[in-house]
Design an enzyme around this catalytic site. Structure first.
Site, mmCIF file in Angstrom:
data_model
loop_
_atom_site.group_PDB
_atom_site.id
_atom_site.type_symbol
_atom_site.label_atom_id
_atom_site.label_comp_id
_atom_site.label_asym_id
_atom_site.label_seq_id
_atom_site.Cartn_x
_atom_site.Cartn_y
_atom_site.Cartn_z
ATOM 1 N N LYS A 25 0.838 -1.214 0.000
ATOM 2 C CA LYS A 25 0.000 0.000 0.000
ATOM 3 C C LYS A 25 0.869 1.258 0.000
ATOM 4 O O LYS A 25 0.634 2.172 -0.778
ATOM 5 C CB LYS A 25 -0.919 -0.044 1.238
ATOM 6 C CG LYS A 25 -1.907 1.092 1.320
ATOM 7 C CD LYS A 25 -3.152 0.689 2.091
ATOM 8 C CE LYS A 25 -2.965 0.685 3.602
ATOM 9 N NZ LYS A 25 -2.892 2.030 4.195
ATOM 10 N N SER A 26 1.860 1.300 0.883
ATOM 11 C CA SER A 26 2.699 2.508 0.966
ATOM 12 C C SER A 26 3.411 2.782 -0.369
ATOM 13 O O SER A 26 3.491 3.927 -0.819
ATOM 14 C CB SER A 26 3.774 2.325 2.047
ATOM 15 O OG SER A 26 3.183 2.258 3.308
ATOM 16 N N ARG A 30 2.977 5.951 -3.273
ATOM 17 C CA ARG A 30 4.134 6.733 -3.715
ATOM 18 C C ARG A 30 4.386 6.582 -5.218
ATOM 19 O O ARG A 30 4.908 7.499 -5.863
ATOM 20 C CB ARG A 30 5.369 6.319 -2.905
ATOM 21 C CG ARG A 30 5.288 6.842 -1.459
ATOM 22 C CD ARG A 30 6.085 6.015 -0.505
ATOM 23 N NE ARG A 30 6.190 6.577 0.845
ATOM 24 C CZ ARG A 30 5.287 6.394 1.819
ATOM 25 N NH1 ARG A 30 4.176 5.705 1.582
ATOM 26 N NH2 ARG A 30 5.470 6.913 3.014
ATOM 27 N N ARG A 126 -8.435 12.159 12.469
ATOM 28 C CA ARG A 126 -7.009 11.859 12.659
ATOM 29 C C ARG A 126 -6.150 13.132 12.724
ATOM 30 O O ARG A 126 -6.455 14.132 12.079
ATOM 31 C CB ARG A 126 -6.540 10.893 11.565
ATOM 32 C CG ARG A 126 -7.310 9.584 11.729
ATOM 33 C CD ARG A 126 -6.825 8.500 10.853
ATOM 34 N NE ARG A 126 -5.477 8.082 11.192
ATOM 35 C CZ ARG A 126 -4.770 7.262 10.430
ATOM 36 N NH1 ARG A 126 -5.293 6.790 9.304
ATOM 37 N NH2 ARG A 126 -3.560 6.898 10.780
ATOM 38 N N ASP A 320 2.169 -1.168 11.692
ATOM 39 C CA ASP A 320 0.827 -1.564 11.242
ATOM 40 C C ASP A 320 0.471 -2.996 11.612
ATOM 41 O O ASP A 320 -0.654 -3.444 11.382
ATOM 42 C CB ASP A 320 0.716 -1.402 9.720
ATOM 43 C CG ASP A 320 0.651 0.057 9.318
ATOM 44 O OD1 ASP A 320 0.325 0.902 10.182
ATOM 45 O OD2 ASP A 320 0.934 0.362 8.149
ATOM 46 N N LYS A 347 -4.265 5.517 14.898
ATOM 47 C CA LYS A 347 -4.362 4.864 13.582
ATOM 48 C C LYS A 347 -5.830 4.897 13.132
ATOM 49 O O LYS A 347 -6.611 5.689 13.635
ATOM 50 C CB LYS A 347 -3.824 3.438 13.675
ATOM 51 C CG LYS A 347 -2.329 3.384 13.963
ATOM 52 C CD LYS A 347 -1.533 3.978 12.830
ATOM 53 C CE LYS A 347 -0.059 4.047 13.128
ATOM 54 N NZ LYS A 347 0.670 4.828 12.137
ATOM 55 N N ARG A 392 -7.482 -3.435 9.719
ATOM 56 C CA ARG A 392 -6.530 -4.396 10.303
ATOM 57 C C ARG A 392 -7.101 -5.073 11.549
ATOM 58 O O ARG A 392 -6.737 -6.197 11.873
ATOM 59 C CB ARG A 392 -5.198 -3.707 10.594
ATOM 60 C CG ARG A 392 -4.558 -3.150 9.309
ATOM 61 C CD ARG A 392 -3.080 -2.914 9.447
ATOM 62 N NE ARG A 392 -2.612 -2.001 8.410
ATOM 63 C CZ ARG A 392 -2.328 -2.341 7.153
ATOM 64 N NH1 ARG A 392 -2.462 -3.583 6.760
ATOM 65 N NH2 ARG A 392 -1.919 -1.438 6.283
#
Ligand code: S3P
Length: 439
Positions: A25-26, A30, A126, A320, A347, A392
């Site tokens: 995902k990260s 990017r 958040r 995570d 989170k 998660r």
């Protein structure tokens, strides 16, 4: 009102198979950002077609970038160059995605137009000040709510000044947000992190040939105004998604699972280090280090786990993975103690509270601290738990059910689609008894 999705998951006697989990995902986020800001075309393979990374993709379409796909994880991005983004026609909606919100805030604060970033209920709660305070020091003009949360109104400017900044929290999102702003600032910016966090931004910028250098002690230097050309990016499988199947195999007797093509970037393998300390049998095979992100296949067998004190230096490297690490702890003998992990409270949900509540419901004893948790391994019972809109948490309790005396109903699992759209299919493929139900 939109419908809710629940999962019903039951115990099994053994998990087997060879699987591949979706793209990281990260790195997917990017790839869109740096592909869009490059001059010319970039080809991305293995892109995660989950709601979070698609939110970033749609944001860049709103900013005038032409992106073909995704089709089977393949994208072609027609980069517009550092100064080629155009003003969005309306608010940019980022769904549940904290990474999109933090990174895009940094980038848009350096654009010569106004923009407004909004998100869903969870994202709207958040913290954003960690990002907007240093950006304001660089000259950015940004408004957020009094509570320090989105929506984010950005009155863009093309006159950001360089920054020399020591991050006050271990956050790769904050680091990356500032790096993106620094790409537009005049001169050399320096960003230092007290604790190493995931370095995908730095690696991807190096792959694209942008003006960045970083050293092992966490000092990053960014030269503003450096343009660069498009390239090809292969996104490896997400170790954060693999984590659910790693723990599934570890806690289920007679299991043997191989997960292929997983990213094993040293800044992401806290999960492997922690589980190995707990006694896990995880073999790392077919390692490849010739790509900008290293990958390997992970062969995982059922193991007798023991509780541990989680080393503080592994927290940011496994940030995570704690929901599923807590399930491993619940199935281990003795106590597992985590301290110094207050970031888990901000989170997608407060992950200490969400996990403690669900574990208690299933008969596992926990003690909650203001910066962590103690979990005493035991027998997992049956019951109904709630994910608190957190992907998660939903997946962690689905895996816990493998060892349940009955079945576990996990409420509110829709957000699994943000990071792992085919979770149920893969879980069934290795032998789990899990189904989703629409409420
Ligand atoms: C991410 C960084 C981490 C992580 C998140 C993804 C990123 O957040 O929890 O899922 O891609 O940079 P923080 O920077 O808030 O620790």
């Amino acid at each position: 009102m939109s419908s809710l999705i629940d999962y019903r998951s039951k115990s099994v006697t053994g998990l087997r198979g060879t699987i591949e989990v979706p793209g990281d995902k990260s790195i997917s986020h990017r790839s869109i950002i740096f592909g869009s800001l490059a001059n010319g075309m970039s080809e991305i393979n293995g892109f995660l077609e989950g709601e979070d990374s698609l939110a970033t993709l749609n944001a860049f379409r709103d900013l005038g970038v032409v992106i073909e796909g995704p089709q089977d994880g393949r994208l072609v991005i027609h980069g517009v160059g550092l100064y080629g983004l155009s003003a969005p026609k309306g608010d940019i909606y980022l769904g549940n995605s904290g990474t999109s919100m933090r990174l895009i805030t940094g980038l848009l604060s350096a654009q010569p137009f106004r923009s407004r970033l909004v998100g869903d209920e969870s994202l709207s709660g958040r913290p954003m000040r960690r990002v907007t305070d240093p950006l304001s020091d660089m000259g950015a003009v940004i408004e957020i709510t009094e509570k320090g949360t989105p929506p984010v109104d950005i009155f863009g400017t093309s006159k950001l000044t360089r920054i020399n900044y020591l991050l006050p929290v271990a956050s790769a999102q904050l680091k990356s947000s500032l790096i993106l702003a620094a790409m537009y600032a005049r001169g050399l910016s320096t960003i230092e992190e007290p604790v190493i966090t995931r370095d995908h931004t730095e690696r991807m910028m190096s792959a694209f040939g942008c003006g960045i250098t970083s050293n092992v002690s966490g000092c990053i230097k960014i030269e503003g105004g450096k343009d660069y050309r498009g390239t090809r990016i292969d996104v490896p499988g997400d170790i954060s998604s693999a984590a659910f199947f790693i723990v599934a195999a570890l806690i289920c007797p007679n299991s043997n699972i191989t997960i292929c093509n997983v990213g094993i970037n040293p800044t992401r393998i806290g999960i492997l280090n922690i589980l190995e300390k707990m006694g896990a049998d995880i073999e790392v095979i077919n390692e490849r280090h010739d790509l900008f992100e290293p990958t390997a296949d992970l062969k995982v067998r059922y193991s007798t786990l023991k509780g541990i004190k989680i080393p503080k230096n592994q927290i940011s490297l496994a940030i995570d993975e704690f929901p599923i690490i807590f399930i491993a702890a619940a199935c281990a003998s003795g106590e597992t103690i985590l301290r110094g992990a207050e970031e888990l409270k901000v989170k997608e949900s407060d992950r200490i509270e969400s996990m403690a509540k669900g574990l208690e419901t299933l008969g596992i004893q926990t003690t909650v601290y203001d910066d962590g948790i103690k979990i005493i391994g035991g027998e997992i019972g049956s019951g109904t738990v709630n994910s608190n809109h957190d992907h998660r948490i939903a997946m962690a309790f689905s895996i816990a059910a493998i060892r349940s005396s009955g079945e576990v109903l996990i409420e509110d699992c829709k957000n699994v689609a943000t990071s792992f759209p085919n979770f149920i299919d893969l879980a069934k493929e290795v032998g789990m008894r899990i189904d989703s139900e629409v409420r």
